[in-house]
Motif scaffolding. Structure first.
Motif, short mmCIF file in Angstrom:
data_model
loop_
_atom_site.label_atom_id
_atom_site.label_comp_id
_atom_site.label_asym_id
_atom_site.label_seq_id
_atom_site.Cartn_x
_atom_site.Cartn_y
_atom_site.Cartn_z
N PHE A 34 0.84 -1.20 0.00
CA PHE A 34 0.00 0.00 0.00
C PHE A 34 0.88 1.25 0.00
O PHE A 34 1.92 1.29 0.65
N LEU A 35 0.43 2.26 -0.72
CA LEU A 35 1.17 3.51 -0.84
C LEU A 35 0.51 4.60 0.00
O LEU A 35 -0.70 4.58 0.22
N GLU A 36 1.33 5.54 0.45
CA GLU A 36 0.80 6.71 1.15
C GLU A 36 0.51 7.79 0.10
O GLU A 36 1.43 8.33 -0.52
N VAL A 37 -0.75 8.07 -0.10
CA VAL A 37 -1.15 9.03 -1.12
C VAL A 37 -2.25 9.93 -0.55
O VAL A 37 -2.89 9.60 0.45
N ASP A 38 -2.44 11.06 -1.20
CA ASP A 38 -3.54 11.95 -0.84
C ASP A 38 -4.72 11.66 -1.75
O ASP A 38 -4.63 11.86 -2.97
N ILE A 39 -5.80 11.19 -1.16
CA ILE A 39 -7.00 10.90 -1.94
C ILE A 39 -7.77 12.20 -2.18
O ILE A 39 -8.14 12.88 -1.23
N PRO A 40 -8.02 12.57 -3.43
CA PRO A 40 -8.81 13.77 -3.69
C PRO A 40 -10.20 13.65 -3.07
O PRO A 40 -10.85 12.62 -3.18
N GLN A 41 -10.63 14.70 -2.42
CA GLN A 41 -11.92 14.67 -1.73
C GLN A 41 -13.06 15.24 -2.56
O GLN A 41 -14.22 15.05 -2.23
N HIS A 42 -12.74 15.93 -3.66
CA HIS A 42 -13.79 16.62 -4.41
C HIS A 42 -14.47 15.73 -5.45
O HIS A 42 -15.50 16.11 -6.00
N ILE A 43 -13.90 14.55 -5.71
CA ILE A 43 -14.52 13.63 -6.68
C ILE A 43 -15.24 12.54 -5.89
O ILE A 43 -14.62 11.80 -5.13
N THR A 44 -16.54 12.45 -6.07
CA THR A 44 -17.34 11.55 -5.22
C THR A 44 -17.81 10.29 -5.94
O THR A 44 -18.49 9.46 -5.34
N HIS A 45 -17.45 10.12 -7.21
CA HIS A 45 -17.78 8.90 -7.94
C HIS A 45 -16.49 8.08 -8.08
O HIS A 45 -15.57 8.47 -8.80
N LEU A 46 -16.43 6.96 -7.37
CA LEU A 46 -15.21 6.16 -7.28
C LEU A 46 -15.34 4.87 -8.07
O LEU A 46 -16.40 4.24 -8.09
N ILE A 47 -14.23 4.46 -8.69
CA ILE A 47 -14.17 3.19 -9.42
C ILE A 47 -13.10 2.32 -8.80
O ILE A 47 -11.95 2.75 -8.61
N PHE A 48 -13.48 1.07 -8.48
CA PHE A 48 -12.54 0.07 -7.97
C PHE A 48 -12.64 -1.18 -8.84
O PHE A 48 -13.75 -1.66 -9.10
#
Length: 220
Positions: free
Chosen positions: A35-49
């Motif tokens: 796992f990487l330490e990253v900043d997840i953008p908070q302004h995009i609310t539609h996520l794809i996994f």
């Protein structure tokens, strides 16, 4: 005794499927996930996994997540269950990345998506989104590392759960005359490069891969 090699270590309940089958099981983890330490953008609310590991890495980065803010689109039943277990709203679950991308193209073409993925993610989904001018950002939250291990024997069956798992196995081994049991069509596409003796699970679950292997090798 006929024996299969699983390229991932199985859970206790999954191993139980083999106990009364008369088929031997050898297992190892062909892949390691960091796992990487990253900043997840908070302004995009539609996520794809497209994988459970992406979900785990995302949750690891965002322990104070306001899950009600997000609408999630994912690949795979197990990925969906993990998301819902963590109270994320799954709008659409597809069997593969291409199916999910086409759903988004038809049903949500005006939305802005965040594709949360690993370093070995495949090209199908981003290509379809790009070709249809669907806005998306991509963030890498984990890395997949191949873990070579040599086996000085052959196996009647090999269990594969991703294209990367096949590549890892082949770093130190060859397919020989084994049957290949694949979790889905994407994995099978990679397997077809090396053998025609392959069977694809009816459902993209580890359990179904095991059932396919047991059924085939008990009658072979």
């Amino acid at each position: 005794m006929k024996t299969v090699l699983s390229t991932k270590v199985l859970s206790h309940s999954q191993k139980e499927l083999f106990l009364n089958s008369g088929i031997g099981l050898v297992e190892y983890n062909a892949l390691k996930f960091n796992f990487l330490e990253v900043d997840i953008p908070q302004h995009i609310t539609h996520l794809i996994f497209t994988s459970k590991n992406a979900v785990r890495a995302f949750l690891d980065q965002t322990p104070q997540l306001q899950v009600s803010n997000y609408s999630v689109f994912c690949v795979g039943e197990k990925t969906k269950l993990l998301l819902e277990k963590n109270y994320l709203n799954v709008v659409k679950m597809a069997e593969n990345a291409s199916e999910l991308a086409h759903f988004i193209q038809k049903q949500r073409p005006k939305e802005h998506f965040l594709f949360i993925c690993g370093n070995r993610r495949r090209e199908e989904l981003p290509n379809i989104l790009s070709e249809n001018n669907i806005r998306y950002d991509e963030i890498e939250v984990y890395q997949t590392e191949l873990v070579p291990k040599k086996f000085n024997r052959s196996f009647e069956g090999l269990l594969f759960f991703s294209p990367s798992g096949i590549k890892s196995f082949l770093l130190e081994n060859s397919i020989k005359d084994s049957w290949l049991f694949c979790i889905g069509h994407t994995t099978a596409q990679e397997a077809k490069k090396y053998s025609k003796k392959l069977i694809i699970a009816n459902k993209p679950t580890v359990e179904n891969v095991l059932v396919q292997a047991i059924n085939k090798l008990k009658t072979a």
